[in-house]
Design a protein around this motif. Structure first.
Motif, PDB file in Angstrom:
ATOM      1  N   ALA A 259      -3.070  17.479   5.804  1.00 22.61           N
ATOM      2  CA  ALA A 259      -2.806  16.198   6.451  1.00 22.61           C
ATOM      3  C   ALA A 259      -3.959  15.218   6.323  1.00 22.61           C
ATOM      4  N   LEU A 260      -5.188  15.726   6.075  1.00 23.26           N
ATOM      5  CA  LEU A 260      -6.360  14.855   6.066  1.00 23.26           C
ATOM      6  C   LEU A 260      -6.278  13.736   5.029  1.00 23.26           C
ATOM      7  N   PRO A 261      -6.011  14.020   3.726  1.00 26.67           N
ATOM      8  CA  PRO A 261      -5.954  12.901   2.771  1.00 26.67           C
ATOM      9  C   PRO A 261      -4.834  11.917   3.076  1.00 26.67           C
ATOM     10  N   VAL A 262      -3.709  12.419   3.607  1.00 25.68           N
ATOM     11  CA  VAL A 262      -2.613  11.519   3.980  1.00 25.68           C
ATOM     12  C   VAL A 262      -3.038  10.619   5.133  1.00 25.68           C
ATOM     13  N   ALA A 263      -3.697  11.211   6.130  1.00 23.11           N
ATOM     14  CA  ALA A 263      -4.150  10.416   7.278  1.00 23.11           C
ATOM     15  C   ALA A 263      -5.183   9.377   6.851  1.00 23.11           C
ATOM     16  N   LEU A 264      -6.087   9.745   5.948  1.00 22.47           N
ATOM     17  CA  LEU A 264      -7.086   8.792   5.475  1.00 22.47           C
ATOM     18  C   LEU A 264      -6.435   7.647   4.711  1.00 22.47           C
ATOM     19  N   PHE A 265      -5.479   7.979   3.862  1.00 26.62           N
ATOM     20  CA  PHE A 265      -4.778   6.932   3.105  1.00 26.62           C
ATOM     21  C   PHE A 265      -4.027   5.999   4.044  1.00 26.62           C
ATOM     22  N   LEU A 266      -3.271   6.572   4.976  1.00 27.91           N
ATOM     23  CA  LEU A 266      -2.455   5.756   5.877  1.00 27.91           C
ATOM     24  C   LEU A 266      -3.287   4.993   6.897  1.00 27.91           C
TER      25      LEU A 266
ATOM     26  N   GLU B 286       3.488  18.326  -0.619  1.00 29.13           N
ATOM     27  CA  GLU B 286       3.947  18.391   0.772  1.00 29.13           C
ATOM     28  C   GLU B 286       3.580  17.130   1.549  1.00 29.13           C
ATOM     29  N   GLY B 287       2.642  16.323   1.043  1.00 28.53           N
ATOM     30  CA  GLY B 287       2.247  15.121   1.769  1.00 28.53           C
ATOM     31  C   GLY B 287       2.857  13.844   1.257  1.00 28.53           C
ATOM     32  N   VAL B 288       3.691  13.935   0.206  1.00 27.82           N
ATOM     33  CA  VAL B 288       4.239  12.717  -0.403  1.00 27.82           C
ATOM     34  C   VAL B 288       5.241  12.046   0.524  1.00 27.82           C
ATOM     35  N   LEU B 289       6.164  12.823   1.090  1.00 30.26           N
ATOM     36  CA  LEU B 289       7.186  12.225   1.945  1.00 30.26           C
ATOM     37  C   LEU B 289       6.592  11.583   3.202  1.00 30.26           C
ATOM     38  N   PRO B 290       5.677  12.254   3.928  1.00 31.83           N
ATOM     39  CA  PRO B 290       5.043  11.557   5.054  1.00 31.83           C
ATOM     40  C   PRO B 290       4.294  10.304   4.635  1.00 31.83           C
ATOM     41  N   LEU B 291       3.684  10.361   3.465  1.00 29.33           N
ATOM     42  CA  LEU B 291       2.954   9.183   2.994  1.00 29.33           C
ATOM     43  C   LEU B 291       3.894   8.010   2.765  1.00 29.33           C
ATOM     44  N   MET B 292       5.034   8.271   2.145  1.00 33.56           N
ATOM     45  CA  MET B 292       5.989   7.193   1.883  1.00 33.56           C
ATOM     46  C   MET B 292       6.545   6.622   3.181  1.00 33.56           C
ATOM     47  N   LEU B 293       6.827   7.491   4.156  1.00 29.93           N
ATOM     48  CA  LEU B 293       7.322   6.999   5.446  1.00 29.93           C
ATOM     49  C   LEU B 293       6.291   6.127   6.132  1.00 29.93           C
ATOM     50  N   GLY B 294       5.022   6.576   6.122  1.00 29.63           N
ATOM     51  CA  GLY B 294       3.991   5.779   6.758  1.00 29.63           C
ATOM     52  C   GLY B 294       3.694   4.495   6.016  1.00 29.63           C
ATOM     53  N   LEU B 295       3.770   4.552   4.684  1.00 32.45           N
ATOM     54  CA  LEU B 295       3.463   3.380   3.877  1.00 32.45           C
ATOM     55  C   LEU B 295       4.478   2.270   4.101  1.00 32.45           C
ATOM     56  N   PHE B 296       5.754   2.632   4.221  1.00 34.25           N
ATOM     57  CA  PHE B 296       6.798   1.614   4.339  1.00 34.25           C
ATOM     58  C   PHE B 296       7.292   1.430   5.766  1.00 34.25           C
ATOM     59  N   SER B 297       7.119   2.434   6.612  1.00 35.44           N
ATOM     60  CA  SER B 297       7.667   2.333   7.965  1.00 35.44           C
ATOM     61  C   SER B 297       6.548   2.166   8.981  1.00 35.44           C
ATOM     62  N   ALA B 298       6.079   3.269   9.560  1.00 31.87           N
ATOM     63  CA  ALA B 298       5.047   3.191  10.591  1.00 31.87           C
ATOM     64  C   ALA B 298       4.298   4.515  10.644  1.00 31.87           C
TER      65      ALA B 298
ATOM     66  N   TRP C  78       8.535  10.058  -8.006  1.00 30.92           N
ATOM     67  CA  TRP C  78       7.789   9.396  -9.080  1.00 30.92           C
ATOM     68  C   TRP C  78       6.283   9.397  -8.798  1.00 30.92           C
ATOM     69  N   LEU C  79       5.933   9.292  -7.521  1.00 32.26           N
ATOM     70  CA  LEU C  79       4.518   9.175  -7.163  1.00 32.26           C
ATOM     71  C   LEU C  79       3.838  10.519  -6.936  1.00 32.26           C
ATOM     72  N   GLU C  80       4.564  11.611  -7.105  1.00 35.92           N
ATOM     73  CA  GLU C  80       3.991  12.917  -6.791  1.00 35.92           C
ATOM     74  C   GLU C  80       2.784  13.225  -7.674  1.00 35.92           C
ATOM     75  N   VAL C  81       2.890  12.963  -8.981  1.00 35.67           N
ATOM     76  CA  VAL C  81       1.782  13.249  -9.899  1.00 35.67           C
ATOM     77  C   VAL C  81       0.609  12.299  -9.675  1.00 35.67           C
ATOM     78  N   PRO C  82       0.814  10.969  -9.594  1.00 42.54           N
ATOM     79  CA  PRO C  82      -0.347  10.098  -9.332  1.00 42.54           C
ATOM     80  C   PRO C  82      -1.048  10.413  -8.012  1.00 42.54           C
ATOM     81  N   LEU C  83      -0.268  10.755  -6.974  1.00 46.19           N
ATOM     82  CA  LEU C  83      -0.885  11.051  -5.681  1.00 46.19           C
ATOM     83  C   LEU C  83      -1.681  12.351  -5.722  1.00 46.19           C
ATOM     84  N   ARG C  84      -1.287  13.249  -6.593  1.00 44.47           N
ATOM     85  CA  ARG C  84      -2.043  14.492  -6.708  1.00 44.47           C
ATOM     86  C   ARG C  84      -3.448  14.215  -7.227  1.00 44.47           C
TER      87      ARG C  84
END
Length: 409
Positions: free
Chosen positions: A86-93, A56-68, A43-49
């Motif tokens: 990985a850069l935008p995912v790392a910045l977000f997380l 490719e970064g949605v699943l790692p983002l969800m794991l980091g957002l809810f887990s660690a 569901w979040l793939e389009v907003p995150l884009r």
């Protein structure tokens, strides 16, 4: 300091954290086992884009957002994300990770969890949007293969595996908490017993006051800054339980720590996927400075508002000052008009004035006008106009308080 006091402090803090961690781990396990976490990622793939995070970064983002963070980093490494991906995912997380646990710590300290979650996600979105500006700081590509060549693995796993991993992660975290909290609470008991925390807090009082914090907030802020919101939560919760930090201070404190916490760990762990601390550490520190600057501005404005008179009184005072200034201006004009009537060039009586010789021209005349200091700005245009009309007259103002002028006259 007593052994009984330390054990009681240690047990109370550990119990508070376990009450936060256990439900959070169970929630994440249920989301992953039920497939909801994977559904959220779709569901979040389009907003995150829109913020620069590709599929490719949605699943790692969800794991980091809810887990660690470590779960997200392991996922990015297994998916083969290039540093640019990985850069935008790392910045977000960096700003929004492990939300169930860390927002739970904030809620334990009487901070609105939804408000804190929104603030952290907002910081993460802004940081991710800045990824194109920071991309030149990434190390050059190693050329090991095309970016994102690996296919994302699904988040769903057998329920027993998910629950087992969740319990294992909870056990590891619990052991780390015991290892960290034992010396931390012991040090706090010793420092409290000797009054050192209060002494240091009083020394930091002037600096903390500019940010709207009481001196007692310094120790929890330092704990969160270097230990993080989970492992530093022991100090934060202990101060809150003792009533050392107010609810308003708690919100400001967690807002700062949301931007800048665990600076000795979080900015360095993403080096495994090619995003090093040369990018993340300045971003975290800069965000912390911006939050502190905003808190300082808000504190100054609140103090000015508290010191200002009520609106009705301020309006009446302004009217009184305007009336007094108007009266003084009229008086000044009357003085200048009277001078114009007796000085050279006026339409009334001409005063010959002193002469250099029997036939020489009149010397320039200096006219000293004593007036209230509040008329200094308004009097200058009058002076220029008067001197233009009367070239032989030089107007000199003597501004001062009413008492001083009366004494001079």
């Amino acid at each position: 300091m007593s052994l009984h006091g330390w054990l009681r402090r240690f047990a109370r803090t550990l119990r508070s954290l376990v009450r936060i961690l256990a439900p959070a781990y169970v929630l994440v396990a249920l989301l992953q086992a039920s497939g909801l976490l994977e559904a959220f990622s779709v569901w979040l793939e389009v907003p995150l884009r829109l913020v620069g995070i590709g599929p490719e970064g949605v699943l790692p983002l969800m794991l980091g957002l809810f887990s660690a963070l470590y779960a997200a980093i392991g996922s990015m490494a297994s998916l083969g994300l290039a540093p640019e991906q990985a850069l935008p995912v790392a910045l977000f997380l960096s700003f929004a990770h492990a939300l169930p646990v860390e927002v739970g710590v904030a809620a334990r300290c009487r901070v609105n969890p939804w408000r804190m979650a929104a603030a952290r996600v907002g910081m993460g979105v802004v940081a991710a949007l800045a990824a194109p500006l920071l991309r030149p700081l990434l190390p050059p590509a190693s050329g090991s293969g095309p970016a994102g060549a690996a296919h994302p693995a699904p988040l769903t796993e057998p329920a027993l595996v998910v629950i087992g991993n969740s319990l294992l992660g909870l056990g590891k975290t619990w052991l780390l908490l015991v290892v960290i909290l034992a010396p931390v609470t012991l040090a706090m008991e010793v420092l409290d017993g000797r009054g050192l925390i209060d002494r240091w807090s009083r020394r930091l009082a002037p600096r903390m006051a500019w940010l709207g914090f009481s001196p007692q907030a310094a120790f929890p802020i330092l704990a969160g800054l270097f230990l993080g919101l989970v492992y530093g939560a022991g100090v934060i919760i202990d101060r809150m339980n003792k009533g050392k930090v107010s609810q308003r201070e708690a919100w400001s404190m967690f807002l700062f720590l949301a931007a800048c916490h665990s600076v000795l760990e979080d900015p360095f762990v993403f080096a495994a996927v090619g995003v090093g601390p040369q990018i993340l550490l300045p971003v975290r520190l800069g965000a912390g400075v911006l939050v502190l600057a905003g808190l300082a501005v808000g504190t100054v404005r609140a103090r000015r508002k508290a010191q200002a008179p009520p609106e009705g009184m301020r309006s009446a005072g302004s009217r009184r000052r305007a009336a007094v200034a108007g009266g003084l201006a009229v008086s000044l004009l009357a003085v200048l008009a009277l001078a114009a009537a007796v000085l050279p060039g006026s339409s009334g009586h001409v005063w010959p004035g002193p002469r250099t010789s029997g036939e020489g021209p009149a010397r320039s005349v200096e006219l000293v006008v004593s007036a209230a200091a509040s008329l200094a700005d308004a009097a200058q245009p009058l002076k220029a106009a008067f001197e233009a009309r009367h070239p032989g007259v030089r107007v000199l103002f003597n501004f001062g308080s009413s008492g001083a002028l009366r004494h001079q006259i």
